[in-house]
Design an enzyme around this catalytic site. Structure first.
Site, PDB file in Angstrom:
ATOM      1  CB  THR A   3     -46.087 -55.725-116.652  1.00  0.00           C
ATOM      2  OG1 THR A   3     -45.891 -57.438-116.947  1.00  0.00           O
ATOM      3  CG2 THR A   3     -45.993 -55.085-118.453  1.00  0.00           C
TER       4      THR A   3
ATOM      5  CE1 TYR B 239     -50.618 -55.761-119.983  1.00  0.00           C
ATOM      6  CE2 TYR B 239     -49.389 -57.228-119.563  1.00  0.00           C
ATOM      7  CZ  TYR B 239     -49.851 -56.173-119.054  1.00  0.00           C
ATOM      8  OH  TYR B 239     -50.515 -55.974-118.096  1.00  0.00           O
TER       9      TYR B 239
HETATM   10  N1  UFG Z   1     -49.694 -71.770-117.138  1.00  0.00           N
HETATM   11  C1  UFG Z   1     -49.883 -72.720-116.462  1.00  0.00           C
HETATM   12  N2  UFG Z   1     -51.788 -73.008-117.212  1.00  0.00           N
HETATM   13  C2  UFG Z   1     -51.865 -72.193-116.775  1.00  0.00           C
HETATM   14  C3  UFG Z   1     -51.659 -71.022-116.788  1.00  0.00           C
HETATM   15  C4  UFG Z   1     -50.698 -70.780-116.619  1.00  0.00           C
HETATM   16  O1  UFG Z   1     -48.894 -73.693-117.479  1.00  0.00           O
HETATM   17  O2  UFG Z   1     -53.343 -72.619-117.255  1.00  0.00           O
HETATM   18  C5  UFG Z   1     -48.520 -71.181-116.503  1.00  0.00           C
HETATM   19  C6  UFG Z   1     -47.702 -70.380-117.724  1.00  0.00           C
HETATM   20  O3  UFG Z   1     -47.084 -71.119-118.643  1.00  0.00           O
HETATM   21  C7  UFG Z   1     -46.686 -69.282-117.084  1.00  0.00           C
HETATM   22  C8  UFG Z   1     -47.207 -70.000-115.411  1.00  0.00           C
HETATM   23  O4  UFG Z   1     -48.212 -70.909-115.180  1.00  0.00           O
HETATM   24  O5  UFG Z   1     -45.672 -69.936-117.119  1.00  0.00           O
HETATM   25  C9  UFG Z   1     -47.831 -68.055-115.281  1.00  0.00           C
HETATM   26  O6  UFG Z   1     -48.806 -68.132-116.235  1.00  0.00           O
HETATM   27  P1  UFG Z   1     -50.002 -66.749-115.818  1.00  0.00           P
HETATM   28  O7  UFG Z   1     -50.807 -66.297-117.174  1.00  0.00           O
HETATM   29  O8  UFG Z   1     -50.485 -66.861-113.860  1.00  0.00           O
HETATM   30  O9  UFG Z   1     -49.122 -65.510-115.760  1.00  0.00           O
HETATM   31  P2  UFG Z   1     -48.063 -64.758-117.246  1.00  0.00           P
HETATM   32  O10 UFG Z   1     -46.621 -65.234-116.182  1.00  0.00           O
HETATM   33  O11 UFG Z   1     -48.068 -65.588-118.377  1.00  0.00           O
HETATM   34  O12 UFG Z   1     -48.253 -63.250-116.523  1.00  0.00           O
HETATM   35  C10 UFG Z   1     -48.213 -62.359-116.045  1.00  0.00           C
HETATM   36  C11 UFG Z   1     -49.763 -61.287-115.861  1.00  0.00           C
HETATM   37  C12 UFG Z   1     -49.240 -60.832-117.259  1.00  0.00           C
HETATM   38  C13 UFG Z   1     -48.105 -59.612-117.074  1.00  0.00           C
HETATM   39  C14 UFG Z   1     -47.132 -61.199-116.767  1.00  0.00           C
HETATM   40  C15 UFG Z   1     -45.623 -60.441-116.698  1.00  0.00           C
HETATM   41  O13 UFG Z   1     -51.282 -62.002-116.024  1.00  0.00           O
HETATM   42  O14 UFG Z   1     -49.867 -59.400-117.207  1.00  0.00           O
HETATM   43  O15 UFG Z   1     -47.462 -61.724-115.766  1.00  0.00           O
HETATM   44  O16 UFG Z   1     -44.629 -61.043-115.489  1.00  0.00           O
HETATM   45  F1  UFG Z   1     -47.487 -59.779-118.365  1.00  0.00           F
END
Ligand code: UFG
Length: 324
Positions: A117, A141
C-alpha cells in the site's frame, strides 16, 4: 494451466483479479474465510473456505491443487481501526502472513504476490511517490504492510522465495460487467460513500477537512481502477516467474484529484445533486498521495486504462445494481 492460490480472493481487489486470471487461462483457486469476502463474488470458481492462520489446511490445499504461486489479498485495510486495534492488525496482516509463507516454504511454493500500500510511505516528501521514496508509515496499518515487505526481502535472501509487492494507491471502480464491485461493511471509502449519497442510500457525503494545503483545501488522492490493479498483478507475476526475481512497484495513475473535484465528477456522472457537508479532518490522512507509476510502466508495460470518469461510472453501475 497455472494454478494460483488467491488468498482473500472473495474480497474486492481479490475477486476482480480472480476473474481476470480465469479469463487469461489461469486456474485461480480462491482461499477465503469469508469474514470480509463474498461467496457470490467468485461463483463458479474453485473455492476453499479456510483461515490464513491454518497451516495444515493451507498445505492440504497447496498439495490438492498443485499450486505454483500465491496471491495474497486477505488483509485488514482500515487505517483508523488499525490505530485503535493494532493487535488485530499485527495478528492478521503480519503473523498470519508469516504462517502462510511458512506453509509455502514447506510445500515448495516459490512465488508470492503481495498487496502492499501507499500507506507504507507515510507523509510524502516529494509530489509523486516513486519506489525510492522513504518508507516511514504513520499508522499501524502501514507498519504491518512494510513489515511483510521486509520479511519478503529476508525470505528471498535466505530461502529464494520470489515476491512482488504492489503498493496500491486508491483502489476504486468496479468490473465493467457490473457483476462484482466494492462491498465493505462498514464502508469507509470515499467513492462508494459518495455514490450511496447519490443513490439516496445516505443523506449526504461528509468531506473530512477543507483546510489542507491543496488548491481547494480538500485531500488529493490518486484513484486507480481495480481492473488496472488486477492486470498489474498478472503482468508482475509473469515477470517475476520469467526472471525469477523479486519486484516492487507503486501502482497509481500519477494524477491526483481532490475530494471536492471527485464529488463534482460524481455529480456529473450520476446527474444527482446530492448534499455535501464539510467536517473536521479525519485523523491520519496525509494531504496529498500521488504515485509515480513510471517504473511499472517501463518494466511491466502497465498503464492505467480507466480515468476518473470511467472509475466513477463503473462504480455507479455497480452501486445501482449491486448483489452483495
Ligand atoms: N473522505 C471523505 N469523506 C468520507 C470518506 C473519505 O472526505 O466519507 C476523504 C478522506 O479523508 C481522504 C479521501 O476521501 O482524504 C480518500 O479516503 P478513502 O478512505 O477513500 O481512502 P484513503 O486514501 O484514506 O485510503 C486508501 C486505502 C487504504 C490505504 C490508503 C493508502 O483505503 O487502505 O489508501 O493510500 F492505506
Amino acid at each position: 494451466m497455472k494454478n494460483i492460490l488467491v488468498v482473500g480472493g472473495a474480497g474486492y481487489i481479490g475477486s476482480h483479479t480472480v476473474k481476470m486470471l480465469a479469463s487469461r487461462g489461469y486456474n485461480p483457486v480462491v482461499y477465503d474465510n469469508l469474514s470480509k469476502g463474498h461467496r457470490q463474488a467468485v461463483e463458479g470458481l474453485p473455492f476453499e473456505e479456510g483461515d490464513l492462520g491454518d497451516k495444515t489446511r493451507l498445505k492440504e490445499v497447496f498439495q490438492q491443487y498443485q499450486i505454483e504461486a500465491v496471491m495474497h489479498f486477505a488483509a485488514f485495510i482500515e487505517v483508523g481501526e488499525s490505530v485503535k486495534e493494532p493487535s488485530k492488525y499485527y495478528h492478521n496482516n503480519v503473523a498470519s502472513v508469516l504462517n502462510l509463507l511458512d506453509a509455502m516454504q514447506e510445500s515448495g511454493v516459490k512465488y508470492f504476490v503481495f498487496s502492499s500500500t501507499a500507506a507504507t510511505f507515510g507523509e510524502p516528501v516529494q509530489p509523486q511517490i516513486n519506489e525510492s521514496h522513504p518508507q516511514q508509515p504513520i499508522n499501524p496499518y502501514g507498519n504491518t504492510k512494510l513489515m511483510v515487505e521486509k520479511m519478503l526481502e529476508d525470505f528471498d535472501r535466505a530461502y529464494g522465495l520470489k515476491s512482488v509487492a504492489l503498493r496500491y494507491f486508491n483502489a476504486s471502480g468496479a468490473d465493467d460487467s457490473g457483476c462484482i464491485g466494492e462491498s465493505h461493511t462498514p464502508e469507509t471509502h470515499l467513492i462508494p460513500l459518495v455514490l450511496q449519497a447519490a443513490a439516496g442510500k445516505r443523506p449526504s457525503i461528509k468531506v473530512f477537512g477543507s483546510d489542507y494545503p491543496t488548491p481547494d483545501g480538500t485531500c488529493v488522492r490518486d484513484y486507480v481502477h481495480v481492473n488496472d490493479l488486477a492486470r498489474a498483478h498478472i503482468l508482475a507475476l509473469e515477470k517475476m516467474e520469467k526472471e525469477n526475481k523479486s519486484l516492487r512497484y507503486n501502482l497509481g495513475s500519477g494524477s491526483g484529484f481532490s475530494v471536492a473535484e471527485l464529488i463534482q465528477e460524481a455529480k456529473a456522472v450520476t446527474g444527482v445533486d446530492f448534499k455535501v457537508e464539510y467536517e473536521a479532518r479525519r485523523a491520519g490522512d496525509p494531504a496529498v498521495l500521488v504515485a509515480d507509476p513510471s517504473k511499472a510502466q517501463a518494466e511491466l508495460g502497465w498503464k492505467p486504462m480507466y480515468n476518473l470518469k470511467q472509475i466513477i461510472t463503473t462504480a455507479w453501475n455497480w452501486e445501482k445494481n449491486r448483489r452483495f
